[in-house]
Design a protein around this motif. Structure first.
Motif, PDB file in Angstrom:
ATOM      1  N   GLN A 186     -55.999  48.758  68.008  1.00  0.00           N
ATOM      2  CA  GLN A 186     -57.182  48.794  68.869  1.00  0.00           C
ATOM      3  C   GLN A 186     -57.034  47.874  70.066  1.00  0.00           C
ATOM      4  O   GLN A 186     -57.494  48.166  71.165  1.00  0.00           O
ATOM      5  CB  GLN A 186     -58.422  48.421  68.056  1.00  0.00           C
ATOM      6  CG  GLN A 186     -58.842  49.478  67.040  1.00  0.00           C
ATOM      7  CD  GLN A 186     -59.830  48.965  66.016  1.00  0.00           C
ATOM      8  OE1 GLN A 186     -60.196  47.783  66.022  1.00  0.00           O
ATOM      9  NE2 GLN A 186     -60.266  49.831  65.119  1.00  0.00           N
ATOM     10  N   LEU A 187     -56.378  46.745  69.846  1.00  0.00           N
ATOM     11  CA  LEU A 187     -56.173  45.776  70.931  1.00  0.00           C
ATOM     12  C   LEU A 187     -55.141  46.261  71.939  1.00  0.00           C
ATOM     13  O   LEU A 187     -55.303  46.072  73.142  1.00  0.00           O
ATOM     14  CB  LEU A 187     -55.739  44.433  70.333  1.00  0.00           C
ATOM     15  CG  LEU A 187     -55.444  43.295  71.314  1.00  0.00           C
ATOM     16  CD1 LEU A 187     -56.719  42.902  72.059  1.00  0.00           C
ATOM     17  CD2 LEU A 187     -54.867  42.092  70.577  1.00  0.00           C
ATOM     18  N   MET A 188     -54.074  46.917  71.432  1.00  0.00           N
ATOM     19  CA  MET A 188     -52.947  47.276  72.288  1.00  0.00           C
ATOM     20  C   MET A 188     -52.919  48.740  72.717  1.00  0.00           C
ATOM     21  O   MET A 188     -52.276  49.088  73.705  1.00  0.00           O
ATOM     22  CB  MET A 188     -51.634  46.968  71.551  1.00  0.00           C
ATOM     23  CG  MET A 188     -51.438  45.524  71.148  1.00  0.00           C
ATOM     24  SD  MET A 188     -51.144  44.429  72.546  1.00  0.00           S
ATOM     25  CE  MET A 188     -49.501  44.947  73.048  1.00  0.00           C
ATOM     26  N   ASP A 189     -53.620  49.623  71.953  1.00  0.00           N
ATOM     27  CA  ASP A 189     -53.463  51.048  72.209  1.00  0.00           C
ATOM     28  C   ASP A 189     -54.778  51.797  71.961  1.00  0.00           C
ATOM     29  O   ASP A 189     -55.821  51.352  72.412  1.00  0.00           O
ATOM     30  CB  ASP A 189     -52.312  51.580  71.328  1.00  0.00           C
ATOM     31  CG  ASP A 189     -51.836  52.961  71.699  1.00  0.00           C
ATOM     32  OD1 ASP A 189     -51.945  53.313  72.885  1.00  0.00           O
ATOM     33  OD2 ASP A 189     -51.352  53.687  70.815  1.00  0.00           O
ATOM     34  N   ASP A 190     -54.717  52.899  71.199  1.00  0.00           N
ATOM     35  CA  ASP A 190     -55.880  53.766  71.031  1.00  0.00           C
ATOM     36  C   ASP A 190     -56.573  53.622  69.682  1.00  0.00           C
ATOM     37  O   ASP A 190     -57.508  54.354  69.378  1.00  0.00           O
ATOM     38  CB  ASP A 190     -55.474  55.231  71.238  1.00  0.00           C
ATOM     39  CG  ASP A 190     -54.431  55.704  70.229  1.00  0.00           C
ATOM     40  OD1 ASP A 190     -53.976  54.876  69.418  1.00  0.00           O
ATOM     41  OD2 ASP A 190     -54.064  56.896  70.258  1.00  0.00           O
ATOM     42  N   GLY A 191     -56.109  52.694  68.826  1.00  0.00           N
ATOM     43  CA  GLY A 191     -56.739  52.485  67.535  1.00  0.00           C
ATOM     44  C   GLY A 191     -56.300  53.439  66.447  1.00  0.00           C
ATOM     45  O   GLY A 191     -56.759  53.346  65.313  1.00  0.00           O
ATOM     46  N   ASN A 192     -55.398  54.361  66.766  1.00  0.00           N
ATOM     47  CA  ASN A 192     -54.897  55.336  65.789  1.00  0.00           C
ATOM     48  C   ASN A 192     -53.399  55.122  65.610  1.00  0.00           C
ATOM     49  O   ASN A 192     -52.628  55.331  66.547  1.00  0.00           O
ATOM     50  CB  ASN A 192     -55.174  56.760  66.269  1.00  0.00           C
ATOM     51  CG  ASN A 192     -54.791  57.810  65.233  1.00  0.00           C
ATOM     52  OD1 ASN A 192     -54.026  57.552  64.310  1.00  0.00           O
ATOM     53  ND2 ASN A 192     -55.330  59.010  65.393  1.00  0.00           N
ATOM     54  N   PRO A 193     -52.950  54.713  64.414  1.00  0.00           N
ATOM     55  CA  PRO A 193     -51.525  54.409  64.215  1.00  0.00           C
ATOM     56  C   PRO A 193     -50.617  55.630  64.168  1.00  0.00           C
ATOM     57  O   PRO A 193     -49.416  55.494  63.945  1.00  0.00           O
ATOM     58  CB  PRO A 193     -51.509  53.663  62.880  1.00  0.00           C
ATOM     59  CG  PRO A 193     -52.723  54.143  62.167  1.00  0.00           C
ATOM     60  CD  PRO A 193     -53.746  54.406  63.217  1.00  0.00           C
ATOM     61  N   GLN A 194     -51.181  56.833  64.376  1.00  0.00           N
ATOM     62  CA  GLN A 194     -50.371  58.051  64.415  1.00  0.00           C
ATOM     63  C   GLN A 194     -50.201  58.595  65.822  1.00  0.00           C
ATOM     64  O   GLN A 194     -49.411  59.515  66.035  1.00  0.00           O
ATOM     65  CB  GLN A 194     -50.988  59.144  63.541  1.00  0.00           C
ATOM     66  CG  GLN A 194     -50.507  59.147  62.105  1.00  0.00           C
ATOM     67  CD  GLN A 194     -50.824  60.439  61.396  1.00  0.00           C
ATOM     68  OE1 GLN A 194     -51.893  61.015  61.569  1.00  0.00           O
ATOM     69  NE2 GLN A 194     -49.915  60.906  60.566  1.00  0.00           N
ATOM     70  N   THR A 195     -50.944  58.053  66.784  1.00  0.00           N
ATOM     71  CA  THR A 195     -50.894  58.580  68.150  1.00  0.00           C
ATOM     72  C   THR A 195     -50.756  57.437  69.151  1.00  0.00           C
ATOM     73  O   THR A 195     -50.829  56.267  68.808  1.00  0.00           O
ATOM     74  CB  THR A 195     -52.159  59.385  68.471  1.00  0.00           C
ATOM     75  OG1 THR A 195     -53.304  58.500  68.404  1.00  0.00           O
ATOM     76  CG2 THR A 195     -52.355  60.535  67.499  1.00  0.00           C
ATOM     77  N   GLY A 196     -50.567  57.808  70.416  1.00  0.00           N
ATOM     78  CA  GLY A 196     -50.494  56.815  71.478  1.00  0.00           C
ATOM     79  C   GLY A 196     -49.138  56.143  71.559  1.00  0.00           C
ATOM     80  O   GLY A 196     -48.128  56.637  71.062  1.00  0.00           O
ATOM     81  N   SER A 197     -49.111  54.975  72.158  1.00  0.00           N
ATOM     82  CA  SER A 197     -47.850  54.265  72.368  1.00  0.00           C
ATOM     83  C   SER A 197     -47.494  53.341  71.216  1.00  0.00           C
ATOM     84  O   SER A 197     -46.413  52.773  71.191  1.00  0.00           O
ATOM     85  CB  SER A 197     -47.925  53.445  73.665  1.00  0.00           C
ATOM     86  OG  SER A 197     -48.958  52.470  73.574  1.00  0.00           O
ATOM     87  N   MET A 198     -48.404  53.180  70.240  1.00  0.00           N
ATOM     88  CA  MET A 198     -48.140  52.319  69.090  1.00  0.00           C
ATOM     89  C   MET A 198     -48.290  53.123  67.805  1.00  0.00           C
ATOM     90  O   MET A 198     -49.286  53.820  67.614  1.00  0.00           O
ATOM     91  CB  MET A 198     -49.098  51.123  69.092  1.00  0.00           C
ATOM     92  CG  MET A 198     -48.934  50.178  67.908  1.00  0.00           C
ATOM     93  SD  MET A 198     -49.910  48.651  68.088  1.00  0.00           S
ATOM     94  CE  MET A 198     -48.841  47.683  69.151  1.00  0.00           C
ATOM     95  N   ARG A 199     -47.287  53.012  66.898  1.00  0.00           N
ATOM     96  CA  ARG A 199     -47.317  53.733  65.625  1.00  0.00           C
ATOM     97  C   ARG A 199     -46.994  52.771  64.484  1.00  0.00           C
ATOM     98  O   ARG A 199     -46.348  51.743  64.697  1.00  0.00           O
ATOM     99  CB  ARG A 199     -46.294  54.875  65.621  1.00  0.00           C
ATOM    100  CG  ARG A 199     -46.310  55.752  66.864  1.00  0.00           C
ATOM    101  CD  ARG A 199     -47.571  56.561  67.046  1.00  0.00           C
ATOM    102  NE  ARG A 199     -47.555  57.241  68.328  1.00  0.00           N
ATOM    103  CZ  ARG A 199     -47.102  58.479  68.521  1.00  0.00           C
ATOM    104  NH1 ARG A 199     -46.594  59.158  67.508  1.00  0.00           N
ATOM    105  NH2 ARG A 199     -47.150  59.017  69.724  1.00  0.00           N
ATOM    106  N   ALA A 200     -47.419  53.149  63.272  1.00  0.00           N
ATOM    107  CA  ALA A 200     -47.197  52.295  62.103  1.00  0.00           C
ATOM    108  C   ALA A 200     -46.558  53.096  60.979  1.00  0.00           C
ATOM    109  O   ALA A 200     -46.905  54.259  60.754  1.00  0.00           O
ATOM    110  CB  ALA A 200     -48.516  51.699  61.630  1.00  0.00           C
ATOM    111  N   LEU A 201     -45.651  52.466  60.262  1.00  0.00           N
ATOM    112  CA  LEU A 201     -44.959  53.067  59.125  1.00  0.00           C
ATOM    113  C   LEU A 201     -45.202  52.206  57.893  1.00  0.00           C
ATOM    114  O   LEU A 201     -44.931  51.002  57.906  1.00  0.00           O
ATOM    115  CB  LEU A 201     -43.457  53.159  59.403  1.00  0.00           C
ATOM    116  CG  LEU A 201     -42.571  53.593  58.238  1.00  0.00           C
ATOM    117  CD1 LEU A 201     -42.816  55.050  57.900  1.00  0.00           C
ATOM    118  CD2 LEU A 201     -41.099  53.388  58.583  1.00  0.00           C
ATOM    119  N   GLN A 202     -45.709  52.822  56.810  1.00  0.00           N
ATOM    120  CA  GLN A 202     -45.947  52.098  55.566  1.00  0.00           C
ATOM    121  C   GLN A 202     -44.616  51.844  54.875  1.00  0.00           C
ATOM    122  O   GLN A 202     -43.895  52.767  54.523  1.00  0.00           O
ATOM    123  CB  GLN A 202     -46.885  52.903  54.670  1.00  0.00           C
ATOM    124  CG  GLN A 202     -47.426  52.127  53.487  1.00  0.00           C
ATOM    125  CD  GLN A 202     -48.497  52.910  52.745  1.00  0.00           C
ATOM    126  OE1 GLN A 202     -48.713  54.084  53.003  1.00  0.00           O
ATOM    127  NE2 GLN A 202     -49.183  52.255  51.818  1.00  0.00           N
TER     128      GLN A 202
END
Length: 230
Positions: A186-202
């Motif tokens: 939310q601070l760096m991108d769009d708040g969704n870890p599947q879209t935008g410029s930031m993604r997250a992997l469990q």
């Protein structure tokens, strides 16, 4: 003479005012603890965010000084003091691409040598003795002890993405707890870890698919690797 019988001592109790004061004090203490924890969490998220923001500064600072990309620099052995290590194979040097994966353990990969070059240029702190082996302590680490790395987006295949990440380079930071991932996004991108410029992997789940919001919310104590395109 009759003996006097002592009357039973009345048991002292708390008045409503005393109970109210105690409850107010407890409320203030709990509020202070919760607020303090919130401040600590916010500080940690800002620390993660700064890790992502600092690396582009290293890139631009190195390019401004040497007209070359750290890690990819074909003259790092002559213009850095002490001499920097040149990447292998030689054909990849100077092509404007940071070859190798962000978490490589190969000491001749450009993504590994990136850190030596920016440190020798006094843009970042840390060891200049190349040691990208797992647990070697060469990579910079985030607030939770996870390694931070960078690679070119053209060779990025670490996370299976529903949409392409934008940017020339991908920065990844490991071991970020789920409770901080959405706040960071939310601070760096769009708040969704599947879209935008930031993604997250469990990290605890087999596979490489970017984690949806519900997955992150349901695993606040699990570790995630967060990657961002710049």
């Amino acid at each position: 003479m009759r003996k006097s019988i002592a009357s039973p001592r009345k048991q002292a109790g708390f008045t409503l005012i005393e109970i109210a004061i105690v409850l107010v004090i407890i409320g203030l203490l709990l509020g202070g603890v919760l607020k303090g924890q919130e401040l600590i969490n916010n500080a940690r998220v800002k620390s993660y965010a700064n890790d992502f923001r600092n690396i582009p500064v290293y890139i631009y600072g190195y390019q401004d000084r040497f007209r070359s990309l750290p890690g990819d620099d074909p003259a790092a052995d002559t213009r850095l003091n002490p001499a920097g290590t040149l990447a292998l194979p030689p054909a990849t040097r100077g092509n404007g691409v940071i070859n190798g994966t962000w978490n490589t353990v190969t000491g001749t990969d450009e993504s590994c040598l990136f850190w030596q070059h920016v440190r020798l240029a006094n843009l970042a702190t840390g060891s200049t003795q190349v040691n990208c082996a797992a647990g070697g302590g060469y990579y910079p680490q985030n607030a939770n002890g996870g390694n931070i790395g960078i690679q070119s987006s053209s060779t990025f295949a670490f996370i299976t993405l529903p949409t392409v990440m934008t940017g020339s380079y991908i920065i990844c930071s490991a071991n970020i707890l789920g409770q901080f991932v959405l706040q960071l996004d939310q601070l760096m991108d769009d708040g969704n870890p599947q879209t935008g410029s930031m993604r997250a992997l469990q990290q605890s789940v087999a596979g490489t698919t970017a984690a949806p919001t519900a997955t992150v919310q349901g695993a606040p104590g699990d570790s995630f690797t967060v990657c961002m395109g710049v």
